[in-house]
Scaffold this motif. Structure first.
Motif, mmCIF file in Angstrom:
data_model
loop_
_atom_site.group_PDB
_atom_site.id
_atom_site.type_symbol
_atom_site.label_atom_id
_atom_site.label_comp_id
_atom_site.label_asym_id
_atom_site.label_seq_id
_atom_site.Cartn_x
_atom_site.Cartn_y
_atom_site.Cartn_z
ATOM 1 N N UNK A 168 42.707 65.668 -8.254
ATOM 2 C CA UNK A 168 41.981 65.674 -9.528
ATOM 3 C C UNK A 168 42.439 64.526 -10.421
ATOM 4 N N UNK A 169 43.743 64.262 -10.394
ATOM 5 C CA UNK A 169 44.282 63.158 -11.192
ATOM 6 C C UNK A 169 43.670 61.833 -10.742
ATOM 7 N N UNK A 170 43.563 61.644 -9.425
ATOM 8 C CA UNK A 170 42.999 60.393 -8.916
ATOM 9 C C UNK A 170 41.536 60.237 -9.333
ATOM 10 N N UNK A 171 40.777 61.341 -9.217
ATOM 11 C CA UNK A 171 39.348 61.272 -9.556
ATOM 12 C C UNK A 171 39.171 60.950 -11.034
ATOM 13 N N UNK A 172 40.126 61.368 -11.813
ATOM 14 C CA UNK A 172 40.070 61.091 -13.240
ATOM 15 C C UNK A 172 40.163 59.592 -13.532
ATOM 16 N N UNK A 175 46.169 69.265 -4.497
ATOM 17 C CA UNK A 175 44.925 69.442 -5.258
ATOM 18 C C UNK A 175 45.033 68.794 -6.640
ATOM 19 N N UNK A 176 46.181 68.996 -7.266
ATOM 20 C CA UNK A 176 46.422 68.374 -8.567
ATOM 21 C C UNK A 176 46.360 66.856 -8.470
ATOM 22 N N UNK A 177 46.956 66.327 -7.435
ATOM 23 C CA UNK A 177 46.936 64.875 -7.247
ATOM 24 C C UNK A 177 45.513 64.360 -7.062
ATOM 25 N N UNK A 199 42.657 68.008 5.984
ATOM 26 C CA UNK A 199 41.646 67.101 5.443
ATOM 27 C C UNK A 199 42.067 66.596 4.063
ATOM 28 N N UNK A 200 42.571 67.506 3.243
ATOM 29 C CA UNK A 200 43.004 67.116 1.903
ATOM 30 C C UNK A 200 44.154 66.109 1.983
ATOM 31 N N UNK A 201 45.100 66.370 2.868
ATOM 32 C CA UNK A 201 46.225 65.457 3.058
ATOM 33 C C UNK A 201 45.723 64.065 3.469
ATOM 34 N N UNK A 202 44.757 64.047 4.391
ATOM 35 C CA UNK A 202 44.191 62.790 4.893
ATOM 36 C C UNK A 202 43.444 62.051 3.779
ATOM 37 N N UNK A 203 42.656 62.783 2.984
ATOM 38 C CA UNK A 203 41.914 62.162 1.878
ATOM 39 C C UNK A 203 42.867 61.493 0.891
ATOM 40 N N UNK A 204 43.932 62.203 0.545
ATOM 41 C CA UNK A 204 44.868 61.646 -0.445
ATOM 42 C C UNK A 204 45.585 60.413 0.093
ATOM 43 N N UNK A 205 45.962 60.475 1.357
ATOM 44 C CA UNK A 205 46.677 59.340 1.936
ATOM 45 C C UNK A 205 45.788 58.100 1.896
#
Lengths: 320, 320, 320, 320, 320, 320
Positions: free
Chosen positions: A123-127, A119-121, A166-172
């Motif tokens: 938010x960092x990416x969206x930033x 989750x932290x990752x 889903x979160x794992x897939x989105x980040x990848x």
């Protein structure tokens, strides 16, 4: 009697006990007319099928599908897969079984990385999104759907089909898409947005508590169009100041075209370089995950796995 | 010199003059290096291609694509089709040419039935919807989009590609769908709604004044998802009292699945009997229209038409 | 012990007796080496599979596939379908069992409407054929093949696969085709003829008494070409006075092209508007029938049916 | 001025005169508005396209498509093919031109082997049929259709598309089929019959005098079903004594299945070893003929031919 | 107790004993929880599946997959196929069992013709190669690989999947190819070479002693490219004097294109007439073999076999 | 008269002169019988088609395809593309024209980055290979083929079809593959090797000086198998010490499977995660290049490009 190892590591001819989530329970009749129980059990690392042959009439009242259970028995080899012959099974008694180490989260299959870290990752990416209006829109959507977005699986079966998948897939996808945006001079903002939004409709397409199922609108509308609806609602409820209408249309296009072609369920094909890259990376990530999982799950003998139906091939096992 | 007959009835070796809408104008260079003009002309019954070989530099300033023109010349046979060798062409001077019978509506291809008659029939059909909330929703949408719905074509090329073609197509489908609903015991209300709404997104997918083109969101989103958006907006702006959420989902499903299969651009397949019937009737009506038009347009000799590319076959000409 | 309800309405855990047609009987060996009997039973409303575990060696001599049987036992749930665990089974003794209500027609699956009513409707429709020579030809064929035409199924499995199913299918198509002929200005006579003749070859393709099977020429030639042969024989035996040769060719074309495309077994594609309409309506009627039947047959839990293999989709169950 | 060489051997920049059959004549308009004539000319070895630019209005009255013509001009290279720029063209005056060597048969494309030689070979092969009833049936059919069978082409375009091409194709298939029957222990009689009958329907599908065209029933019914009809008529008119009905059905199956699969227009797939062999050999012979012809016709430079559309590949030219 | 007949001729309800090769042995659990053994047994004529229900724990130690076994039991009918219920099974004791007629070669499935006869025929055919350099190259390769070439199967399952099956397949293709070379004026030398070499890579793709399996390079590279490598090695190790480089390229092309199209695993399509003929004959021979084998193996009742999955059809059984 | 701008930036109605490479020269005949010349001209940025209408007989002797030419004329718009109407054209006189700025490299289309820079990057990447034997093998191959590898195009038409295009394509793939190897925990060494070797066979498949063509073995064998041969030769000539045989097999597999599926010309599908990633990235890079190029080349009006045939879609033009 010993506690059983994680299901991802269990072999055959292992005897012991453990805590599981019971995904499925069904009464069946054997060829000699006797009733037996078929169950599907899960811990955080994987699944196993099991059968109960003794005292079926009594035992079947002791637990239900969707409940946590304590199980005792022995693993077996049946039709090329390890399965479980259950001697005892009953629903978990939370307080009492806590003493033996029962924890709900150990019985629910989930992504390998901790959810808070992911989750932290995110938010960092969206930033990193440069356009302030777009960044605000994406953050609004993330906050609005945070409860589900943190834990939802990416699918019912095929890939990332577990808690926070889903979160794992989105980040990848997002990490690869950012790299490719730089490599090819594509618009990074759009690719970050596309990685976040492409499967956002899964939050409405699937229901998920401990089991994953399609909702009525999941079947009749599908996550692609549901996702566009969620984006439109967000834009309508809180119009991002200064965002051109055509940018919203491009975001919709990213969601709609991310299956890459009509036959895979996208009503339009990718018509921008960003939409093309997003669809390619989504396909890549889903398939790599299937390859990985098949290499992990396969128990067949020899240097090659059994045939993977969707990928339509065997895989060479890594020589260790 | 005589006035030319309607384009749908014109043969070759006919000399005369007429009023047309000029759809397209392009300067080309012949193989001997000389410039000539290619034009596309339309009256209410059809299209013809033409060429101007004389005084090209002067003539090309006398009119533009999208304008009404007065033309004089002779028809010819070129590569299996009748075309027009233009001797004189200039833009229409409305007051003066009115004296010779110029009327805009005679130069715009349109549906064979008068629009008011079709509009009345549409309202009458909608009046048959039994569920008052659904009836109200449909009437609201019809009123909101009446301006476009009365005149929009159903497509840029393939079928019903002329003024009020969409309305003609909707009515044709609606009448058949009502019959089939009774024949098969399907829900008539849903089929009337589906017939009205299935292509409603064309009002945003296509731009139309005298020419028809795809809009940016027409290409990037497509009429299927645009139609769902228009339905959602209507429901959100004026929620039909007492309408169950699932009925709206079924309406969305009717729109989304009406191309019948993924490869034809529907993100979901029909999963209700009404959605199946709607998709079947839409396909039938579009194809019958193409067959009719090909039989009308074809000028080739013999008992069979030339091959129709989309339908991938020749057709037997009716023996008169 | 109570009499069992109709098979279309039977649930699991029901005990009772009933009369059935035994469609299939096979000796099988269970995994523990014991023999058991697998049977398939039918009443007028549907089918059920059953197993006999007791006294197999004796019981298997008491009846044969193709015979009517009296059965006693209990229903069960096995692999997602209701099946029958048979305690007693023997062939029917007609006089004695008549006292308990045995009637052959109650054990044979058949169309929902009475055959005489359908037959009357067929004759009435044929009477509407305007061309006297064509009308005479069709009536001759109907009379010649009346015995089979009244009772034949339309297929071995897929759709209308029961007594008088072909007649039911013909009428359904004919009614729709007449409507569409008027709607689209197509030749009504040809569509009535096509509706009657398109599957006429099924009378030779399939054998049917209580069971339905493919004949040798059914497999090697197929109903499409067999149907053309039957038409040619009729024309040759009793040439319809004044009928132009090309009309016969058009009738042959209607039969030959009614599967719509080569890959579906039509050696030619529809090349007239009537042939196109007939093929479209035939496809529609067959698929609606499959949808209906799947909605009726499906026992799976939830709002959607299990996946229908041919239609390749789940269906939304009607909310009652 | 010299006489032109055979069209199969003509190059560009050749000037001369010759006799041809004019297959096609069309008036066209060049981009500068001037009329010219397009013609297609044939001798026994091949085809050439030509254009007439001078005195078009006079010249176009001097001959018609379907007539033999005397032509003078020069060959040219246009869009990768040799074509003919015609200086003079008029219809043949048989008596007068005979003096210059005009013979009709030199202007009609035909099979390389003399027809009488092929006909003798055909009768010799049929004589090898062991079953007297089948042999009689085949001979009857050959005699009945001898006029057409001797001269018919095998197709309008694709392969063996010239006088006696069908006979050439039948013999080629028959010889291979006899070899394979012995190689694989298949029924030689059936394969001889199949080789003769498989394309017999072409005699009704195509019209042929000097040009080849589809008949109305050729398009609407197709040669496969027409061939079955011709077989049925023969059997009905003169029932072969002692021939079992199932053998006739197998002959029909050979004809019906000889395109090998549904998508290629066979309503049934080969279900006997003989039907399978016949379909394989027919496909082989047709394709070898296309390969040969493309190697002969291709004028492109380099070691490989241009792409053959149907075969979807270039071919390596034989190094001589 | 009597000795069992050959497996190709065995029926059900036959009791007796015999010697077999055990291809597969697996412990399974029946639905009542009891363990049993599944075995696959082979003699020179065919295969049978069997089950051991008694004394499983003892019996399973008495033999292994890959060993010759002596078996006693009774045949049964299960799910449409004959299978074997084993009463006794142990590994063969060669000296002792020789007295009862045990011979290894009787337990290994092999081609119908004796290998020495086929080998002689192969050498005779190669002797017909006219070009001395090519003949020498082929003979070198045959000698180098003789050990394997004499006994290798042509495939693991689909066709000629038994000892010396590859040699049988090569000869069958070679004989037909020689005939077609003469029929069509193709280069006989190339076709002989192609028939020999096209599947030569199978010697590396498959491992074979008594069982057939894919090697690692068999899976990762495939027999087509392995065969080209073997040819290149032979040419490099012993360059055939005077052989033009392009001839070697044409030989490689024959190997590479022999599956006929990309989707079947050939990286290039046949571009010479010889490559086209080779691919056609290879396909023909493989399919005829499958048809033959299905007709031999099928036990289903009626005039037609069960559906063959790969060929996607039933077959008419020969009437005897 | 002004010098013309780069072809990638030229519009219509521009008059001027420039130096080009003449790729193609052909004499054609216009519809009025007059000869004209068609030429294709290239500078480092792109291509243009041109026509010469004046003094054709003289001018055509002044230069040949494959030569550098000086050209004067005016651009035009013809059938949706800019083309060149040539007034003067002659071959370059190197010394004299150097004064006007003629340089060969300005007339040859080439990759945007300087070749030396790319070459340095390639060597740096190879230096990252951890396994010394593999690194040595790759460096040996790079040195052996350096002359071609530096300048070869990646294809004749589709993508990277210009000088050093192959090197550009290799580097692009290598960078992405390294990133993905880290992202997914795949073997980086194998992916670097695969990126270098996958298209290495293009050096033999294509001939290239100023024009690109297929060689005979390029057509008959194809770059995939040629590449495997080059790898095998390198391994055989200089066996990398300590490299396991299976690693070579995996390298061959990377080359063979890099088209991703059989229908695209790979004889085997990717069976390792590295082979899967390589094929995915190769496909991605080729398609992104096509998208880019189509956006650059397209001259059509409006917000969308014309339809790209291979990609089967229009593209949204970036709003600048």
């Amino acid at each position: 009697m010993a506690k059983l190892p994680l299901l991802s590591e269990i072999g055959h001819d292992v005897t012991g006990w453990g805590f599981f989530l019971c995904l499925d329970k069904e009464v069946a009749t054997s060829r000699n007319g006797a009733a037996y129980l078929k169950v599907e059990l899960q811990d955080r690392s994987g699944l196993i099928k099991g059968k109960v042959f003794q005292d079926v009439d009594t035992v079947k009242l002791e637990f239900d599908a969707g409940e946590f259970v304590k199980v005792q028995g022995r693993t077996n080899f049946y039709q090329g897969r390890v399965e479980f012959v259950v001697d005892k099974i009953r629903r978990v008694m939370p307080e009492r079984d806590a003493a033996d180490g029962f924890r709900e989260e150990d019985c629910i299959r989930c992504a390998p990385r901790p959810v808070d870290e992911m989750w932290g990752e995110l938010l960092e990416r969206l930033d990193r999104v440069a356009d302030p209006a777009l960044r605000a829109l994406l953050l609004t959507m993330v906050q609005k759907h945070a409860d589900r977005l943190r834990i939802w699986p990416a699918a019912r079966r095929v890939h990332h089909a577990y808690r926070s998948g889903l979160l794992e897939h989105i980040l990848s996808i997002m990490n690869i898409a950012i790299f490719l945006a730089d490599q090819y001079g594509a618009r990074r903002d759009l690719l970050i947005a596309g990685a976040l939004l492409h499967d956002i409709g899964k939050l409405q397409e699937l229901s998920y508590d401990t089991a994953t199922n399609y909702t009525v609108e999941g079947n009749l509308v599908g996550h692609i169009v549901l996702g566009v609806g969620m984006l439109r609602d967000a834009v309508r409820d809180q119009p991002p100041p200064g965002m051109p209408a055509e940018l919203v249309t491009e975001l919709e296009h990213l969601i709609l075209s991310h299956h890459g072609d009509l036959e895979f369920g996208s009503p339009v094909k990718p018509m921008t370089i960003e939409a093309f890259l997003l669809a390619a990376v989504d396909d890549l990530d889903a398939k790599v995950h299937q390859i990985r999982q098949h290499l992990d799950d396969d128990d067949s003998p020899g240097r090659f796995t059994s045939v993977h139906r969707r990928l339509d091939r065997s895989l060479l096992k890594p020589s260790s």
